[in-house]
Design a protein around this motif. Structure first.
Motif, PDB file in Angstrom:
ATOM      1  N   LEU A 112      11.427  -4.892  29.175  1.00 57.57           N
ATOM      2  CA  LEU A 112      12.924  -4.887  28.925  1.00 57.57           C
ATOM      3  C   LEU A 112      13.108  -5.163  27.551  1.00 57.57           C
ATOM      4  O   LEU A 112      12.854  -6.543  27.225  1.00 57.57           O
ATOM      5  CB  LEU A 112      13.650  -5.790  30.127  1.00 57.57           C
ATOM      6  CG  LEU A 112      15.140  -5.804  29.744  1.00 57.57           C
ATOM      7  CD1 LEU A 112      15.891  -4.497  29.908  1.00 57.57           C
ATOM      8  CD2 LEU A 112      15.619  -7.010  30.703  1.00 57.57           C
ATOM      9  N   ALA A 113      13.656  -4.447  26.739  1.00 59.94           N
ATOM     10  CA  ALA A 113      13.965  -4.593  25.396  1.00 59.94           C
ATOM     11  C   ALA A 113      15.480  -4.766  25.054  1.00 59.94           C
ATOM     12  O   ALA A 113      16.196  -4.019  25.337  1.00 59.94           O
ATOM     13  CB  ALA A 113      13.333  -3.250  24.536  1.00 59.94           C
ATOM     14  N   VAL A 114      15.798  -5.892  24.567  1.00 61.25           N
ATOM     15  CA  VAL A 114      16.946  -6.571  24.098  1.00 61.25           C
ATOM     16  C   VAL A 114      17.314  -5.936  22.816  1.00 61.25           C
ATOM     17  O   VAL A 114      16.373  -5.874  22.139  1.00 61.25           O
ATOM     18  CB  VAL A 114      17.243  -7.717  23.979  1.00 61.25           C
ATOM     19  CG1 VAL A 114      18.661  -7.984  23.563  1.00 61.25           C
ATOM     20  CG2 VAL A 114      17.252  -8.414  25.427  1.00 61.25           C
TER      21      VAL A 114
ATOM     22  N   ARG B  40      21.555 -14.967  25.153  1.00 65.50           N
ATOM     23  CA  ARG B  40      21.953 -14.588  26.570  1.00 65.50           C
ATOM     24  C   ARG B  40      21.245 -13.455  27.076  1.00 65.50           C
ATOM     25  O   ARG B  40      20.911 -13.570  28.362  1.00 65.50           O
ATOM     26  CB  ARG B  40      23.600 -14.274  26.632  1.00 65.50           C
ATOM     27  CG  ARG B  40      24.193 -13.801  27.941  1.00 65.50           C
ATOM     28  CD  ARG B  40      25.773 -13.809  27.819  1.00 65.50           C
ATOM     29  NE  ARG B  40      26.356 -15.202  27.607  1.00 65.50           N
ATOM     30  CZ  ARG B  40      26.560 -15.925  28.586  1.00 65.50           C
ATOM     31  NH1 ARG B  40      26.458 -15.424  29.691  1.00 65.50           N
ATOM     32  NH2 ARG B  40      27.338 -16.803  28.583  1.00 65.50           N
ATOM     33  N   LEU B  41      21.205 -12.538  26.306  1.00 64.02           N
ATOM     34  CA  LEU B  41      20.543 -11.403  26.794  1.00 64.02           C
ATOM     35  C   LEU B  41      19.004 -11.420  27.116  1.00 64.02           C
ATOM     36  O   LEU B  41      18.219 -11.011  27.928  1.00 64.02           O
ATOM     37  CB  LEU B  41      20.824  -9.914  25.930  1.00 64.02           C
ATOM     38  CG  LEU B  41      22.015  -9.366  25.943  1.00 64.02           C
ATOM     39  CD1 LEU B  41      22.003  -8.457  24.513  1.00 64.02           C
ATOM     40  CD2 LEU B  41      22.226  -8.539  26.874  1.00 64.02           C
ATOM     41  N   LEU B  42      18.398 -12.253  26.250  1.00 62.26           N
ATOM     42  CA  LEU B  42      17.056 -12.656  26.450  1.00 62.26           C
ATOM     43  C   LEU B  42      16.968 -13.499  27.683  1.00 62.26           C
ATOM     44  O   LEU B  42      15.567 -13.394  28.297  1.00 62.26           O
ATOM     45  CB  LEU B  42      16.552 -13.251  25.043  1.00 62.26           C
ATOM     46  CG  LEU B  42      16.095 -12.299  24.081  1.00 62.26           C
ATOM     47  CD1 LEU B  42      15.972 -13.151  22.726  1.00 62.26           C
ATOM     48  CD2 LEU B  42      15.154 -11.200  24.131  1.00 62.26           C
ATOM     49  N   ALA B  43      17.747 -14.200  28.045  1.00 65.74           N
ATOM     50  CA  ALA B  43      17.770 -14.867  29.276  1.00 65.74           C
ATOM     51  C   ALA B  43      17.715 -14.109  30.566  1.00 65.74           C
ATOM     52  O   ALA B  43      16.799 -14.189  31.328  1.00 65.74           O
ATOM     53  CB  ALA B  43      18.764 -15.940  29.374  1.00 65.74           C
TER      54      ALA B  43
ATOM     55  N   LEU C  93      12.583  -7.895  21.903  1.00 61.95           N
ATOM     56  CA  LEU C  93      13.591  -7.829  20.966  1.00 61.95           C
ATOM     57  C   LEU C  93      13.373  -6.677  20.039  1.00 61.95           C
ATOM     58  O   LEU C  93      12.476  -6.614  19.211  1.00 61.95           O
ATOM     59  CB  LEU C  93      14.102  -9.084  20.377  1.00 61.95           C
ATOM     60  CG  LEU C  93      15.173  -9.209  19.474  1.00 61.95           C
ATOM     61  CD1 LEU C  93      16.398  -8.673  20.311  1.00 61.95           C
ATOM     62  CD2 LEU C  93      15.284 -10.673  18.856  1.00 61.95           C
ATOM     63  N   VAL C  94      14.411  -5.706  19.986  1.00 64.20           N
ATOM     64  CA  VAL C  94      14.342  -4.497  19.292  1.00 64.20           C
ATOM     65  C   VAL C  94      15.474  -4.541  18.121  1.00 64.20           C
ATOM     66  O   VAL C  94      16.618  -4.529  18.712  1.00 64.20           O
ATOM     67  CB  VAL C  94      14.301  -3.067  19.714  1.00 64.20           C
ATOM     68  CG1 VAL C  94      14.369  -2.051  18.985  1.00 64.20           C
ATOM     69  CG2 VAL C  94      12.971  -2.947  20.695  1.00 64.20           C
TER      70      VAL C  94
ATOM     71  N   ALA D 293      14.421 -16.087  19.635  1.00 61.26           N
ATOM     72  CA  ALA D 293      13.807 -15.193  20.623  1.00 61.26           C
ATOM     73  C   ALA D 293      12.853 -15.803  21.457  1.00 61.26           C
ATOM     74  O   ALA D 293      12.285 -15.449  22.399  1.00 61.26           O
ATOM     75  CB  ALA D 293      13.024 -14.055  19.935  1.00 61.26           C
ATOM     76  N   GLY D 294      12.538 -17.281  21.271  1.00 60.71           N
ATOM     77  CA  GLY D 294      11.595 -17.996  22.235  1.00 60.71           C
ATOM     78  C   GLY D 294      10.196 -17.490  22.248  1.00 60.71           C
ATOM     79  O   GLY D 294       9.727 -17.255  23.214  1.00 60.71           O
TER      80      GLY D 294
END
Length: 346
Positions: free
Chosen positions: A105-107, A122-125, A136-137, A158-159
């Protein structure tokens, strides 16, 4: 199974389907859901069916057992290995599954304006909580004055997630995105309108399969050119899942996802003197000490605290919802028992 191979059929899916007790059913994958119906790809061709299946509603990406014929339908939704979820915008106590059975799943965020760090977190969570592998893209790298600096800033929030800078216009980073795909891998893009998701899909597929539109020059906001979540096979193997831009994103049971994105803050919080420290003036607070020392940004702490409050509010609301549902079930059982007793006494 040739058409299904293009959509990610694998030994894992075959085993899940074999465990389904559905005589005469055939496997398929939900390629699109819109207008109250889903389009399912099967070995015999596509079919349209009601996405409701018992207590479950099929989402784009789901593998299903279908009942073909004059009135096709779904016999079962196969067990999911991942699900992208949020609170239903119309009913906060209900989960909305945006897509299922995604492997990566690429944010997606565009670099033609400064990405919102809070929104990325939020999206990465959500991505971590889905069960898929997050990425993350950063698109439109050709429009960034300093792409390397933008990547460094994104990595800071990005954790530990892989961060890739790309440009569909120049081709920069496209091969790195393609490397995330495999013969049976589904890669989903999620992010706001105008982030370049559909343009990136077209570049990866090699032909315009998704409509695109320029963002508004006044505020760089995108237009909703993608109106439904749907699957797109990639020549050479792999499946892409494009999604419409998200206007609202209330997290669903994302405690683990928030902890993964804010692993640095969570580690600091474990060092506070008090287990219930709110990091707001309590003595021997390791988190506040890190902020004062400059090793943890105030903005990141505030973002973490906001998402933690949202998670706690979700848990309280759903505990109360479960309690009330239990009381209603108990009341119904009592009424049924009294009615049965009354009939026996007659």
């Amino acid at each position: 199974m040739e058409p299904l191979a293009d959509y990610g059929w694998s030994d894992r899916v075959a085993a899940l389907f074999a465990a389904v007790d559905g005589r005469g059913a055939v496997p398929g994958r939900v390629a699109r859901v819109d207008r109250g119906a889903c389009t399912v790809v099967t070995a015999a061709g596509p079919l349209r069916a009601d996405p409701a299946c018992g207590d479950e509603v099929a989402a784009t990406g789901d593998w299903v057992a279908t009942v073909p014929g004059e009135h096709p339908g779904l016999a079962a939704v196969l067990p999911r290995w991942s699900a992208i979820c949020r609170q239903d915008p119309g009913r906060a106590t209900r989960r909305q599954v945006l897509a299922a059975d995604v492997d990566v799943l690429a944010v997606v965020a565009a670099l033609d304006r400064p990405p919102s760090a809070n929104r990325l977190e939020r999206l990465l969570a959500m991505a971590w909580d889905s069960g898929a592998t997050p990425a993350l893209v950063l698109t439109k790298a050709d429009a960034a004055p300093d792409p390397a600096a933008a990547v460094a800033e994104a990595e800071a929030v990005a954790g530990g997630v892989t961060v890739l800078a790309t440009s569909a216009a120049t081709g920069t980073g496209v091969d790195e995105i393609r490397a995330l795909l495999g013969p049976a891998t589904t890669l989903a893009f999620i992010g706001p309108s105008g982030a370049g998701k559909s343009t990136l899909v077209n570049r990866l597929v090699g032909t315009p399969v998704q409509p695109t539109a320029a963002v508004r020059g006044t505020d760089h906001r995108g237009r909703h050119t993608t109106t439904a979540r749907h699957l797109v096979p990639v020549p050479g193997g792999g499946v892409l899942l494009d999604t419409p831009g998200l206007r609202s994103l209330a997290l669903w049971d994302a405690e683990a996802g928030v902890a993964a994105v804010f692993e640095d803050v969570e580690a600091l919080a474990a060092g506070c003197r008090f287990g219930d420290c709110r990091h707001d003036g309590e003595p021997a607070c390791a988190v506040r000490a890190a902020v004062d020392a400059g090793t943890l940004g105030e903005r990141r702490l505030e973002s973490w605290a906001k998402l933690r409050r949202e998670v706690e509010s979700f848990e309280r609301r759903h505990d109360e919802h479960a309690r009330r549902a239990g009381e209603r079930r108990f009341g119904r059982l009592v009424r049924e028992a009294l009615e049965l007793k009354g009939r026996r006494e007659k």
